[in-house]
Enzyme design. Structure first.
Site, PDB file in Angstrom:
ATOM      1  N   SER A 199       1.137  -1.223   0.113  1.00  0.00           N
ATOM      2  CA  SER A 199       0.544  -0.108  -0.004  1.00  0.00           C
ATOM      3  C   SER A 199       0.826   1.282   0.111  1.00  0.00           C
ATOM      4  O   SER A 199       1.950   0.800   0.726  1.00  0.00           O
ATOM      5  CB  SER A 199      -0.913   0.062   1.779  1.00  0.00           C
ATOM      6  OG  SER A 199      -1.417   1.318   1.854  1.00  0.00           O
ATOM      7  N   TYR A 235      -2.661   5.642  -4.012  1.00  0.00           N
ATOM      8  CA  TYR A 235      -3.706   6.444  -3.782  1.00  0.00           C
ATOM      9  C   TYR A 235      -3.135   7.844  -4.903  1.00  0.00           C
ATOM     10  O   TYR A 235      -2.123   8.263  -5.209  1.00  0.00           O
ATOM     11  CB  TYR A 235      -4.148   7.262  -2.342  1.00  0.00           C
ATOM     12  CG  TYR A 235      -4.442   6.151  -1.891  1.00  0.00           C
ATOM     13  CD1 TYR A 235      -6.292   6.083  -2.096  1.00  0.00           C
ATOM     14  CD2 TYR A 235      -4.076   5.425  -1.340  1.00  0.00           C
ATOM     15  CE1 TYR A 235      -6.174   4.766  -1.173  1.00  0.00           C
ATOM     16  CE2 TYR A 235      -4.106   4.155   0.123  1.00  0.00           C
ATOM     17  CZ  TYR A 235      -5.966   4.177   0.218  1.00  0.00           C
ATOM     18  OH  TYR A 235      -6.751   3.623   0.342  1.00  0.00           O
ATOM     19  N   THR A 256      -6.655   1.839  -5.728  1.00  0.00           N
ATOM     20  CA  THR A 256      -8.018   2.397  -5.620  1.00  0.00           C
ATOM     21  C   THR A 256      -8.134   4.075  -5.533  1.00  0.00           C
ATOM     22  O   THR A 256      -8.224   4.873  -5.614  1.00  0.00           O
ATOM     23  CB  THR A 256      -7.813   2.660  -4.052  1.00  0.00           C
ATOM     24  OG1 THR A 256      -6.596   1.268  -3.433  1.00  0.00           O
ATOM     25  CG2 THR A 256      -8.551   2.630  -3.271  1.00  0.00           C
ATOM     26  N   LYS A 290      -9.342  -0.539  -7.960  1.00  0.00           N
ATOM     27  CA  LYS A 290      -9.919  -1.284  -7.054  1.00  0.00           C
ATOM     28  C   LYS A 290     -10.530  -0.202  -6.777  1.00  0.00           C
ATOM     29  O   LYS A 290     -10.634   0.889  -6.350  1.00  0.00           O
ATOM     30  CB  LYS A 290      -8.941  -1.558  -5.902  1.00  0.00           C
ATOM     31  CG  LYS A 290      -9.481  -1.966  -4.534  1.00  0.00           C
ATOM     32  CD  LYS A 290      -8.399  -2.199  -3.414  1.00  0.00           C
ATOM     33  CE  LYS A 290      -7.868  -2.735  -2.375  1.00  0.00           C
ATOM     34  NZ  LYS A 290      -9.175  -1.697  -1.421  1.00  0.00           N
ATOM     35  N   HIS A 313     -14.145  -1.974   0.294  1.00  0.00           N
ATOM     36  CA  HIS A 313     -12.997  -1.475   0.807  1.00  0.00           C
ATOM     37  C   HIS A 313     -12.929  -1.786   2.383  1.00  0.00           C
ATOM     38  O   HIS A 313     -13.046  -1.274   3.257  1.00  0.00           O
ATOM     39  CB  HIS A 313     -12.751  -0.049   1.341  1.00  0.00           C
ATOM     40  CG  HIS A 313     -11.640   0.817   1.244  1.00  0.00           C
ATOM     41  ND1 HIS A 313     -10.404   1.218   0.689  1.00  0.00           N
ATOM     42  CD2 HIS A 313     -10.704   0.737   3.057  1.00  0.00           C
ATOM     43  CE1 HIS A 313      -9.497   1.950   0.637  1.00  0.00           C
ATOM     44  NE2 HIS A 313      -9.067   0.830   1.887  1.00  0.00           N
TER      45      HIS A 313
END
Length: 432
Positions: free
Chosen positions: A162, A186, A212, A302, A326
């Site tokens: 992540s 992100y 995401t 995602k 999520h």
């Protein structure tokens, strides 16, 4: 009064059935004092084992790993993992959806060899699941991303780091040099920062970028609010008292390097400022077009929660979609990912886009159900973190072992030996 046997009328060669014993029962059931030679083969006493490794081996479900994790982890980081948004309705519904699956087994099939391997996004995976991106992972347990990436490497499955991870892109690549590493992004308002991460991920050998898109704003995660959750955890009276019951966690936390957002090493703001900067509320499909032009590897989006959005992101160049809410951590009462799988799979049929599912998976049978309904692959988040909190790298290994055993058994009982043989005929969604 002594009972005497009566003549039997049974034909010659047959055992008479009306011959009573002295106590009125068959001779084979007469009580006797057992001999040591009878008891010896039954006595398999083992020395009790109380080590954590022994407890991990005894765990046979992800729920048992969760129980271990809860005992070993302070409340704030455990609840950060375990909790969801608002009333946590979405998470409960996602898990209930898997419980509402009815399997439809086939019989008289040769299931002597079950093969769980399959191809996903152009490469082989030994199992039909990978590890999902999770933020602040070393807060749950000090081995964090290193344990996850190394366990995934050993199992032959993808690992996703992540942007909010607590190990750098480069360090994870070094820890698992032979693993298949993916990177989750992100998109920031500041595209230069996003571009820097994308370039670092490419240089480190990540073959898939997972963007995401369901975090325009942060969800209302009320457990974190009630716990006064901070990153890193603050030493308050409450946390010190909590630490007294979980000394191993605190020892590991305090004696390893401090938590940092290693993938964002140039950032110097507060955590709140970081999140506000990262969750860009202005994202549109134009930004996805920019990302497709910038990233040369596989691109996965995602946070897909409608069939229409699944079609759109593929039209804009995505190689796959992750049907996900999520983990129930954003919008409460969001769509149930498992229920969306058949529609999304049908809508993307012929596009070569991968359909990936996450949220709610707590067993290998859950994974088999998702694959049968049309998913190409799955991701585990909480299940992996429960194993991590229960026992570090060994706990993640145990998570993977449990899921693998579950899947192999479920597929064998369904009468299939390959993932490609699973189809909607093997499952039925029960109606309430």
């Amino acid at each position: 009064m002594t009972q005497t046997a009566q003549p039997s009328s049974a034909p010659s060669g047959e055992v008479p059935t009306n011959v009573p014993t002295a106590v009125g029962r068959p001779a084979a059931l007469k009580r006797r004092v057992p001999k040591y030679s009878d008891l010896a083969p039954l006595m398999k006493f083992k020395k009790p084992e109380f080590s954590n490794s022994a407890k991990l081996l005894r765990a046979s479900t992800i729920w048992e790993l969760r129980d271990m994790a809860k005992r070993r982890t302070p409340q704030a980081p455990f609840d950060y993992t375990d909790g969801a948004a608002e009333a946590e309705i979405t998470l409960r519904r996602a898990r209930q959806a898997f419980q509402d699956i009815e399997f439809r087994p086939g019989i008289l099939r040769d299931i002597s060899g079950v093969d769980l391997s399959m191809a996903i996004l152009g490469k082989q995976s030994r199992l039909p699941f990978g590890i999902a991106p999770t933020g602040f992972t070393r807060m749950m347990q000090s081995e964090g991303e290193y344990a996850g990436s190394q366990a995934a490497e050993a199992a032959g499955i993808p690992y996703t780091l992540s942007t909010m991870g607590t190990a750098s892109i480069e360090d994870v690549a070094a820890a698992a040099p032979n693993g298949r590493n993916w990177f989750q992004l992100y998109l920031w308002t500041d595209r230069d920062r996003s571009l820097e991460l994308i370039e670092r991920a490419a240089r480190a050998g990540n073959d898939t970028l997972m963007v995401t898109v369901d975090t325009a704003v942060a969800g209302a995660r009320l457990r974190d609010v009630r716990n006064g959750m901070t990153i890193p955890p603050a030493l308050t009276v409450k946390t010190v008292l909590d630490a007294s019951y979980r000394p191993a966690w605190w020892f590991n936390f305090l004696t390893h390097e401090p938590l940092t957002f290693a993938s964002l090493s140039l950032y110097t703001g507060t955590v709140a400022d970081l999140i506000n900067s990262m969750f860009d509320p202005t994202l549109t499909f134009d930004d996805l077009d920019w990302l497709r032009e910038t990233w040369k590897g596989k691109l996965v989006v995602k946070g897909i929660q409608t069939v229409e959005d699944a079609r759109k992101v593929v039209d804009h160049g995505a190689d796959g979609v992750v049907i996900s809410n999520h983990g129930g951590r954003q919008l409460d009462r969001a769509p149930i990912p498992l229920h969306l799988v058949p529609e999304v799979a049908a809508a993307l049929k012929g596009s070569n886009a991968a359909v990936i599912l996450d949220t709610g998976i707590m067993s290998g049978a859950d994974i088999v159900a998702a694959l049968a309904l049309g998913a190409d692959f799955t991701l585990i988040g909480r299940a992996y973190l429960y194993g991590l909190m229960a026992g570090g790298r060994a706990g993640v290994d145990r998570t993977i072992q449990i899921l693998e055993k579950d899947m192999a058994r479920t597929m064998a009982l369904l009468g299939v030996t390959k993932v490609s043989e699973l189809n909607p005929d093997h499952v039925r969604l029960l109606q309430h």
